[in-house]
Motif scaffolding. Structure first.
Motif, mmCIF file in Angstrom:
data_model
loop_
_atom_site.group_PDB
_atom_site.id
_atom_site.type_symbol
_atom_site.label_atom_id
_atom_site.label_comp_id
_atom_site.label_asym_id
_atom_site.label_seq_id
_atom_site.Cartn_x
_atom_site.Cartn_y
_atom_site.Cartn_z
ATOM 1 N N VAL A 37 -81.251 -27.862 -61.795
ATOM 2 C CA VAL A 37 -81.790 -28.459 -60.825
ATOM 3 C C VAL A 37 -80.862 -30.132 -59.868
ATOM 4 O O VAL A 37 -80.666 -30.831 -60.630
ATOM 5 C CB VAL A 37 -83.681 -28.841 -60.758
ATOM 6 C CG1 VAL A 37 -84.444 -28.585 -60.893
ATOM 7 C CG2 VAL A 37 -83.449 -30.146 -61.681
ATOM 8 N N ILE A 38 -81.081 -29.856 -58.662
ATOM 9 C CA ILE A 38 -79.858 -30.625 -57.866
ATOM 10 C C ILE A 38 -81.097 -32.339 -57.561
ATOM 11 O O ILE A 38 -82.200 -31.005 -56.792
ATOM 12 C CB ILE A 38 -79.367 -30.236 -57.232
ATOM 13 C CG1 ILE A 38 -78.592 -29.341 -57.845
ATOM 14 C CG2 ILE A 38 -78.284 -31.980 -55.981
ATOM 15 C CD1 ILE A 38 -77.313 -29.580 -57.629
ATOM 16 N N HIS B 30 -71.304 -31.466 -53.600
ATOM 17 C CA HIS B 30 -69.875 -31.978 -54.999
ATOM 18 C C HIS B 30 -71.109 -32.215 -56.132
ATOM 19 O O HIS B 30 -70.197 -32.064 -57.237
ATOM 20 C CB HIS B 30 -70.197 -33.880 -54.713
ATOM 21 C CG HIS B 30 -69.871 -34.672 -55.687
ATOM 22 N ND1 HIS B 30 -68.448 -34.496 -56.400
ATOM 23 C CD2 HIS B 30 -70.586 -35.637 -56.213
ATOM 24 C CE1 HIS B 30 -68.478 -35.651 -57.282
ATOM 25 N NE2 HIS B 30 -69.739 -35.439 -56.906
ATOM 26 N N LEU B 31 -72.762 -32.138 -56.044
ATOM 27 C CA LEU B 31 -73.355 -32.094 -57.074
ATOM 28 C C LEU B 31 -73.677 -30.560 -57.359
ATOM 29 O O LEU B 31 -73.376 -30.435 -58.904
ATOM 30 C CB LEU B 31 -74.616 -32.438 -56.477
ATOM 31 C CG LEU B 31 -74.755 -33.466 -56.199
ATOM 32 C CD1 LEU B 31 -75.641 -34.341 -55.658
ATOM 33 C CD2 LEU B 31 -74.643 -34.655 -57.681
ATOM 34 N N VAL B 32 -73.990 -29.638 -56.425
ATOM 35 C CA VAL B 32 -73.299 -28.236 -57.276
ATOM 36 C C VAL B 32 -72.235 -28.112 -58.010
ATOM 37 O O VAL B 32 -72.691 -27.057 -58.528
ATOM 38 C CB VAL B 32 -73.578 -27.584 -55.727
ATOM 39 C CG1 VAL B 32 -73.714 -26.022 -55.965
ATOM 40 C CG2 VAL B 32 -75.190 -27.253 -55.488
ATOM 41 N N ALA C 37 -86.743 -29.226 -57.975
ATOM 42 C CA ALA C 37 -85.926 -30.593 -57.592
ATOM 43 C C ALA C 37 -85.977 -31.209 -56.310
ATOM 44 O O ALA C 37 -86.822 -30.699 -55.600
ATOM 45 C CB ALA C 37 -84.123 -29.433 -57.198
ATOM 46 N N ALA C 38 -85.865 -31.921 -56.648
ATOM 47 C CA ALA C 38 -86.759 -33.498 -55.737
ATOM 48 C C ALA C 38 -85.698 -34.155 -55.110
ATOM 49 O O ALA C 38 -84.593 -34.426 -55.739
ATOM 50 C CB ALA C 38 -87.550 -33.939 -56.455
ATOM 51 N N ARG D 117 -78.939 -39.519 -58.016
ATOM 52 C CA ARG D 117 -78.385 -38.764 -57.435
ATOM 53 C C ARG D 117 -77.456 -38.148 -59.242
ATOM 54 O O ARG D 117 -77.472 -38.475 -59.658
ATOM 55 C CB ARG D 117 -77.462 -38.643 -56.506
ATOM 56 C CG ARG D 117 -77.480 -38.491 -55.556
ATOM 57 C CD ARG D 117 -76.459 -39.370 -54.400
ATOM 58 N NE ARG D 117 -76.683 -40.211 -53.596
ATOM 59 C CZ ARG D 117 -75.212 -40.046 -52.357
ATOM 60 N NH1 ARG D 117 -74.318 -39.914 -52.430
ATOM 61 N NH2 ARG D 117 -76.053 -41.006 -51.243
ATOM 62 N N GLY D 118 -78.378 -36.333 -59.141
ATOM 63 C CA GLY D 118 -77.311 -36.297 -60.149
ATOM 64 C C GLY D 118 -78.216 -34.573 -60.840
ATOM 65 O O GLY D 118 -78.657 -33.492 -59.994
ATOM 66 N N PHE D 119 -78.244 -34.417 -61.405
ATOM 67 C CA PHE D 119 -78.758 -32.465 -61.870
ATOM 68 C C PHE D 119 -78.863 -33.081 -63.395
ATOM 69 O O PHE D 119 -78.917 -33.169 -63.899
ATOM 70 C CB PHE D 119 -78.001 -31.727 -61.787
ATOM 71 C CG PHE D 119 -76.142 -31.964 -62.655
ATOM 72 C CD1 PHE D 119 -76.315 -30.701 -63.603
ATOM 73 C CD2 PHE D 119 -75.804 -32.720 -61.534
ATOM 74 C CE1 PHE D 119 -75.151 -31.344 -63.905
ATOM 75 C CE2 PHE D 119 -74.314 -32.919 -62.353
ATOM 76 C CZ PHE D 119 -74.277 -32.336 -63.967
#
Length: 289
Positions: free
Chosen positions: A5-6, A23-25, A224-225, A260-262
């Motif tokens: 989840v991003i 970038h995050l994916v 994912a939020a 930001r993150g995952f």
């Protein structure tokens, strides 16, 4: 199946949001090697004026287009907009299933809050238009009137990824357990909940509702939020974040920290079936409809 989840902090600059998602994916795929990646609600354009949100809406490829937006022989190509195309390209580039949170979809004069999902080759698998619209006044006195911007969806949507039936919901849908029961009855083993829960409601209700829906339906909740501050027509508003994955027993398997993150967790279907076998509530249900 491993699912990431991003967690994003989107704003009202679409190009910057798309770059943040890329970038995050990419980081999640490199570090955690998931089979599926899930983005949050309205990841390509969060907040700003109603006019700006409406302008960010995209005309998606029609149902007569082949998956990926290529035209049928003899027909005209119907490419998606920037966000739709970015989702397709990220799925292709990383070879993952990509559940695209939601984006604003234009359909003639109407606007919808719409999920689009893609397979590992960038072929579109499903679309879901948000059914329950967020029209409330939060504890801090701020009004949210989603129905003044977008129309209401009507269809219950599932799709299959690597043999796993996935159910589609978006954010405020989480408060309506009947939708989740219908998705479970339609065969969903995993239910997606891309969201932008407000800080005021999220701090008290977000985890409780996700765990409740998981326990009731005996499915995995994948949420994912959006997190943090974002610009609004009346100043700055805040999202709660806390992206998480919850198992069918109601345990939180993974949760993103603030920012930001995952976060990534493994979906264990034999465990899900064990839960359903040991506590067969689906066979005990008396009231239906």
């Amino acid at each position: 199946m491993r699912i990431a989840v991003i967690q994003m902090n989107s704003g009202d600059e679409k190009a910057a949001n798309i770059e943040q998602a890329r970038h995050l994916v990419g980081q999640a795929v490199r570090e955690d090697r998931p089979d599926m990646v899930v983005l949050p609600e309205v990841w390509a354009h969060m907040g700003g004026s109603s006019a700006a949100r409406r302008a960010s809406g995209e005309v998606l490829p029609g149902s007569d287009a082949q998956p990926g937006g290529e035209a049928q022989p003899g027909g005209e190509a119907q490419p998606g907009g920037e966000a739709w195309t970015a989702l397709r390209d990220m799925a292709r580039e990383h070879g993952v299933f990509l559940h695209g949170g939601s984006i604003f979809e234009r359909d003639d004069e109407a606007l919808f809050n719409t999920t689009v999902a893609f397979d590992r080759d960038g072929r579109e698998l499903a679309r879901y238009r948000k059914i329950h619209l967020f029209d409330i006044t939060t504890p801090d006195g701020r009004d949210y009137r989603e129905s003044s911007l977008v129309g209401r969806g009507e269809d219950i949507v599932t799709y299959e990824a690597d043999g796993v039936r996935i159910g589609c919901t978006i954010c405020y849908d989480l408060r309506f357990g009947e939708l989740y029961r219908l998705l479970a009855e339609a065969g969903a083993r995993v239910i997606m909940v891309p969201s932008a829960f407000t800080l005021q409601t999220g701090k008290d209700h977000w985890e409780v509702l996700l765990r409740a829906r998981a326990i009731e339906t005996q499915t995995y909740m994948v949420a994912a939020a959006q997190w943090g501050a974002f610009p609004s027509g009346d100043g700055v508003r805040h999202n709660w974040g806390h992206s998480m994955i919850v198992d069918p027993w109601g345990h939180v398997l993974a949760q993103a920290r603030d920012g930001r993150g995952f976060a990534t967790a493994r979906i264990d279907l034999p465990y899900l079936e064990k839960v359903r076998g040991n506590l067969p509530v689906h066979r005990h249900r008396v009231l239906r409809g």
